[in-house]
Design an enzyme around this catalytic site. Structure first.
Site, PDB file in Angstrom:
ATOM      1  N   ASN A   7       0.881  -1.167   0.000  1.00 43.90           N
ATOM      2  CA  ASN A   7       0.000   0.000   0.000  1.00 43.90           C
ATOM      3  C   ASN A   7       0.916   1.213   0.000  1.00 43.90           C
ATOM      4  O   ASN A   7       1.466   1.592   1.032  1.00 43.90           O
ATOM      5  CB  ASN A   7      -0.879  -0.041   1.251  1.00 43.90           C
ATOM      6  CG  ASN A   7      -1.830   1.132   1.334  1.00 43.90           C
ATOM      7  OD1 ASN A   7      -1.780   2.047   0.510  1.00 43.90           O
ATOM      8  ND2 ASN A   7      -2.692   1.110   2.333  1.00 43.90           N
ATOM      9  N   ARG A  91      -2.535  -2.178  -3.486  1.00 47.25           N
ATOM     10  CA  ARG A  91      -3.731  -1.365  -3.317  1.00 47.25           C
ATOM     11  C   ARG A  91      -3.607  -0.203  -4.311  1.00 47.25           C
ATOM     12  O   ARG A  91      -2.614   0.523  -4.308  1.00 47.25           O
ATOM     13  CB  ARG A  91      -3.788  -0.817  -1.897  1.00 47.25           C
ATOM     14  CG  ARG A  91      -4.941   0.139  -1.759  1.00 47.25           C
ATOM     15  CD  ARG A  91      -4.885   0.927  -0.487  1.00 47.25           C
ATOM     16  NE  ARG A  91      -6.046   1.826  -0.463  1.00 47.25           N
ATOM     17  CZ  ARG A  91      -6.078   2.956   0.208  1.00 47.25           C
ATOM     18  NH1 ARG A  91      -5.038   3.332   0.911  1.00 47.25           N
ATOM     19  NH2 ARG A  91      -7.141   3.710   0.190  1.00 47.25           N
ATOM     20  N   HIS A 180     -12.346   3.242  -0.862  1.00 44.47           N
ATOM     21  CA  HIS A 180     -12.329   2.349   0.318  1.00 44.47           C
ATOM     22  C   HIS A 180     -13.151   1.089   0.060  1.00 44.47           C
ATOM     23  O   HIS A 180     -13.613   0.435   1.000  1.00 44.47           O
ATOM     24  CB  HIS A 180     -12.942   3.040   1.562  1.00 44.47           C
ATOM     25  CG  HIS A 180     -12.149   4.183   2.094  1.00 44.47           C
ATOM     26  ND1 HIS A 180     -12.753   5.330   2.551  1.00 44.47           N
ATOM     27  CD2 HIS A 180     -10.830   4.363   2.272  1.00 44.47           C
ATOM     28  CE1 HIS A 180     -11.833   6.180   2.982  1.00 44.47           C
ATOM     29  NE2 HIS A 180     -10.649   5.609   2.810  1.00 44.47           N
ATOM     30  N   LEU A 209     -13.842   5.099   8.788  1.00 42.74           N
ATOM     31  CA  LEU A 209     -13.407   6.400   9.304  1.00 42.74           C
ATOM     32  C   LEU A 209     -11.924   6.356   9.660  1.00 42.74           C
ATOM     33  O   LEU A 209     -11.540   5.890  10.738  1.00 42.74           O
ATOM     34  CB  LEU A 209     -14.232   6.771  10.550  1.00 42.74           C
ATOM     35  CG  LEU A 209     -15.764   6.647  10.425  1.00 42.74           C
ATOM     36  CD1 LEU A 209     -16.447   6.942  11.755  1.00 42.74           C
ATOM     37  CD2 LEU A 209     -16.289   7.563   9.333  1.00 42.74           C
ATOM     38  N   ARG A 241      -9.257  16.799   4.390  1.00 39.03           N
ATOM     39  CA  ARG A 241     -10.111  17.037   3.203  1.00 39.03           C
ATOM     40  C   ARG A 241     -11.467  17.573   3.606  1.00 39.03           C
ATOM     41  O   ARG A 241     -12.029  17.150   4.621  1.00 39.03           O
ATOM     42  CB  ARG A 241     -10.300  15.728   2.426  1.00 39.03           C
ATOM     43  CG  ARG A 241      -9.025  15.236   1.784  1.00 39.03           C
ATOM     44  CD  ARG A 241      -9.235  13.891   1.118  1.00 39.03           C
ATOM     45  NE  ARG A 241      -8.239  12.950   1.577  1.00 39.03           N
ATOM     46  CZ  ARG A 241      -8.328  11.640   1.444  1.00 39.03           C
ATOM     47  NH1 ARG A 241      -9.379  11.101   0.853  1.00 39.03           N
ATOM     48  NH2 ARG A 241      -7.369  10.856   1.890  1.00 39.03           N
ATOM     49  N   GLU A 384      -7.940  -4.742   4.875  1.00 36.53           N
ATOM     50  CA  GLU A 384      -7.862  -4.584   3.422  1.00 36.53           C
ATOM     51  C   GLU A 384      -6.753  -5.439   2.831  1.00 36.53           C
ATOM     52  O   GLU A 384      -6.878  -5.952   1.721  1.00 36.53           O
ATOM     53  CB  GLU A 384      -7.601  -3.103   3.090  1.00 36.53           C
ATOM     54  CG  GLU A 384      -8.804  -2.227   3.370  1.00 36.53           C
ATOM     55  CD  GLU A 384      -8.451  -0.763   3.506  1.00 36.53           C
ATOM     56  OE1 GLU A 384      -7.849  -0.398   4.542  1.00 36.53           O
ATOM     57  OE2 GLU A 384      -8.774   0.014   2.605  1.00 36.53           O
TER      58      GLU A 384
HETATM   59  P1  ADP Z   1      -5.495   5.853   7.285  1.00 34.36           P
HETATM   60  O1  ADP Z   1      -6.717   6.384   6.601  1.00 34.36           O
HETATM   61  O2  ADP Z   1      -4.293   6.713   7.065  1.00 34.36           O
HETATM   62  O3  ADP Z   1      -5.267   4.365   7.109  1.00 34.36           O
HETATM   63  P2  ADP Z   1      -6.288   5.114   9.962  1.00 34.36           P
HETATM   64  O4  ADP Z   1      -7.406   4.226   9.533  1.00 34.36           O
HETATM   65  O5  ADP Z   1      -5.108   4.491  10.619  1.00 34.36           O
HETATM   66  O6  ADP Z   1      -5.804   6.081   8.824  1.00 34.36           O
HETATM   67  O7  ADP Z   1      -6.924   6.189  10.976  1.00 34.36           O
HETATM   68  C1  ADP Z   1      -6.155   7.232  11.482  1.00 34.36           C
HETATM   69  C2  ADP Z   1      -7.050   8.029  12.411  1.00 34.36           C
HETATM   70  O8  ADP Z   1      -7.490   7.190  13.481  1.00 34.36           O
HETATM   71  C3  ADP Z   1      -6.343   9.230  13.027  1.00 34.36           C
HETATM   72  O9  ADP Z   1      -7.173  10.383  12.980  1.00 34.36           O
HETATM   73  C4  ADP Z   1      -6.171   8.786  14.472  1.00 34.36           C
HETATM   74  O10 ADP Z   1      -6.162   9.860  15.360  1.00 34.36           O
HETATM   75  C5  ADP Z   1      -7.418   7.950  14.665  1.00 34.36           C
HETATM   76  N1  ADP Z   1      -7.300   7.124  15.878  1.00 34.36           N
HETATM   77  C6  ADP Z   1      -6.457   6.086  16.113  1.00 34.36           C
HETATM   78  N2  ADP Z   1      -6.610   5.633  17.385  1.00 34.36           N
HETATM   79  C7  ADP Z   1      -7.573   6.411  17.957  1.00 34.36           C
HETATM   80  C8  ADP Z   1      -8.175   6.463  19.259  1.00 34.36           C
HETATM   81  N3  ADP Z   1      -7.832   5.617  20.216  1.00 34.36           N
HETATM   82  N4  ADP Z   1      -9.133   7.396  19.475  1.00 34.36           N
HETATM   83  C9  ADP Z   1      -9.494   8.260  18.514  1.00 34.36           C
HETATM   84  N5  ADP Z   1      -8.963   8.270  17.276  1.00 34.36           N
HETATM   85  C10 ADP Z   1      -8.018   7.361  16.989  1.00 34.36           C
END
Ligand code: ADP
Length: 405
Positions: A7, A91, A180, A209, A241, A384
């Site tokens: 990825n 990906r 996604h 999310l 975004r 994924e």
């Molecule tokens: P990506 O889209 O880059 O793969 P991720 O799915 O890893 O991203 O999500 C990243 C987001 O998840 C960040 O905004 C991070 O702050 C949030 N995040 C991770 N752990 C927590 C938590 N314990 N509480 C709130 N938000 C979290």
């Protein structure tokens, strides 16, 4: 089959080396800060300690050379020879209208990916770099592309058309594509399995999310609508975004601020959303912390974030004509009990009742709705990479060029 799943982002590469028969990653890791002298490779073999190596990694070709080297390393590796990498699964963010399923990468596929760069300017260029780099180190290994857009490719015309002149859709393929898809497909299938009900009979809404975020409406195993659109910019508020906007704002802001097209593009993609609204960070953990410390902009940004998700869920229940399951996934969907609680608040009249105790401190795949909630609410960690490895296996084994969802 053993599949190296890549990825590739602009300055990072996440990888997993997956044994598809066992359905597990034998090793996983990432290279971060590509292009810098202080790049970091973090590698974790399944049965041994995690290691980190810091050094200069100037581009994706060198990064993948390191990934292959660490997989072969006598102390930290999991293979003895490159030939044990049966296939590489990439990906790829945007497949355009051309791909409604995963494909074997050929010169023609690469041409189409390059043609689609404009559609996903943040994502497709590093995906292409990653494919080229993997090809240079593993020239005889089959490579497959698994597209974020593919799961949504069969959504109905009335859901993918924008209210623009139809000729523009025909001329430039201006339509909703959605992203996604690999994650939405995986967590929806897992939700059906966890509920012990046939996937083909369920109405499911999935909320992915992460830094990027989208919601999908899945009717009887098919994505019928999703919040991201022509590009991954539309829909929910995201880390950087903007999501949905009145399109008239774009020319208005460009005029007022004297911005070029490229500067406006950067503003919408990198300086908007949660970082733009909160002024704190694009990282949800930091925004939640700031809210707890009384930061008012963080508080309103979080309200706006959760409100937008709630609106999409409401509209997708209407589009689906009911709901059996609501799924949360992605870094925020999996880890922020606050987000899940706010999004699900006051949805009882739609048959959604969150169990607030179950919602706290959850791990793994869990149902977090009350026992008598008509529609179930689930927290399902996405995977994924596993989907990419399994699609890659089917393509390589069968040598089929297109995998219909
Ligand atoms: P990506 O889209 O880059 O793969 P991720 O799915 O890893 O991203 O999500 C990243 C987001 O998840 C960040 O905004 C991070 O702050 C949030 N995040 C991770 N752990 C927590 C938590 N314990 N509480 C709130 N938000 C979290």
């Amino acid at each position: 089959m053993k599949v190296l799943v890549l990825n590739c982002g602009s300055s990072s590469i996440k990888y997993q080396f997956i044994d598809t028969e066992l359905g597990i990653a034998l090793a996983k890791g990432q290279v971060e800060r590509i292009g810098m002298s202080s790049a970091v490779l973090t590698h974790k073999p399944m049965d041994r300690e995690k290691i980190s190596i810091v050094g200069e990694i100037l581009d994706h070709t060198i990064a993948i050379e390191y990934v292959v080297a660490v997989l072969l390393s006598p102390n930290h590796g999991v293979i003895k020879d490159k030939s044990e990498i049966d296939a590489v699964g990439h990906r790829v963010v945007h497949g355009g209208e051309e791909f409604s399923g995963s494909v074997l990468i050929t010169d023609e596929v690469m041409r189409v990916l390059r043609d689609n760069i404009e559609l996903a300017p943040l994502h497709n260029p590093p995906n292409i770099k990653g494919i080229e780099a993997a090809k240079s180190h593993l020239p005889s290994t089959p490579q497959c592309g698994v597209f974020d857009t593919a799961f949504h490719a069969k959504m109905p015309e009335h859901a993918y058309l924008y209210g623009l002149p139809y000729e523009l859709y025909k001329r430039y393929k201006l339509r909703r594509y959605g992203f996604h898809g690999t994650s939405h497909r995986f967590v929806a299938q897992r939700a059906a399995e966890l509920l012990g009900r046939p996937y083909e009979e369920l109405k499911i809404i999935t909320c992915h999310l992460g830094n990027g975020a989208s919601v999908a409406a899945i009717n009887h195993g098919k994505s019928i609508d999703t919040s991201m659109g022509f590009t991954p910019l539309e829909g929910l508020l995201m880390g950087t975004r903007c999501g949905d906007l009145d399109p008239a704002l774009i020319t208005y802001v460009m005029g007022k601020e004297g911005l070029t097209l490229s500067e406006m593009n950067t503003l919408l993609n990198k300086h908007s959303g949660m970082i733009g609204l909160s002024g704190v960070s694009s990282d949800m953990r930091e925004i939640e912390e700031a809210q707890e410390e009384g930061n008012k902009r963080a508080k309103i940004a979080l309200k706006a974030y959760n409100y937008r998700i709630k609106k999409y869920i409401g509209s997708y229940i209407a589009a689906l004509g009911g709901l059996d399951a609501l799924v949360f996934t992605g870094g925020i969907g999996e880890n922020s009990s606050f987000t899940r609680k706010e999004v699900c608040a006051n949805m009882e009249y739609l048959g959604l009742e969150l169990d607030e105790e179950l919602n706290e401190n959850v791990k793994g795949e869990v149902i977090i709705s009350k026992a008598d909630s008509k529609a179930k609410i689930l927290r399902i960690p996405t995977n994924e990479e596993l989907v990419i490895a399994l699609d890659t296996e089917i393509i390589v084994k069968d040598r089929v060029s297109v995998l219909e969802n």
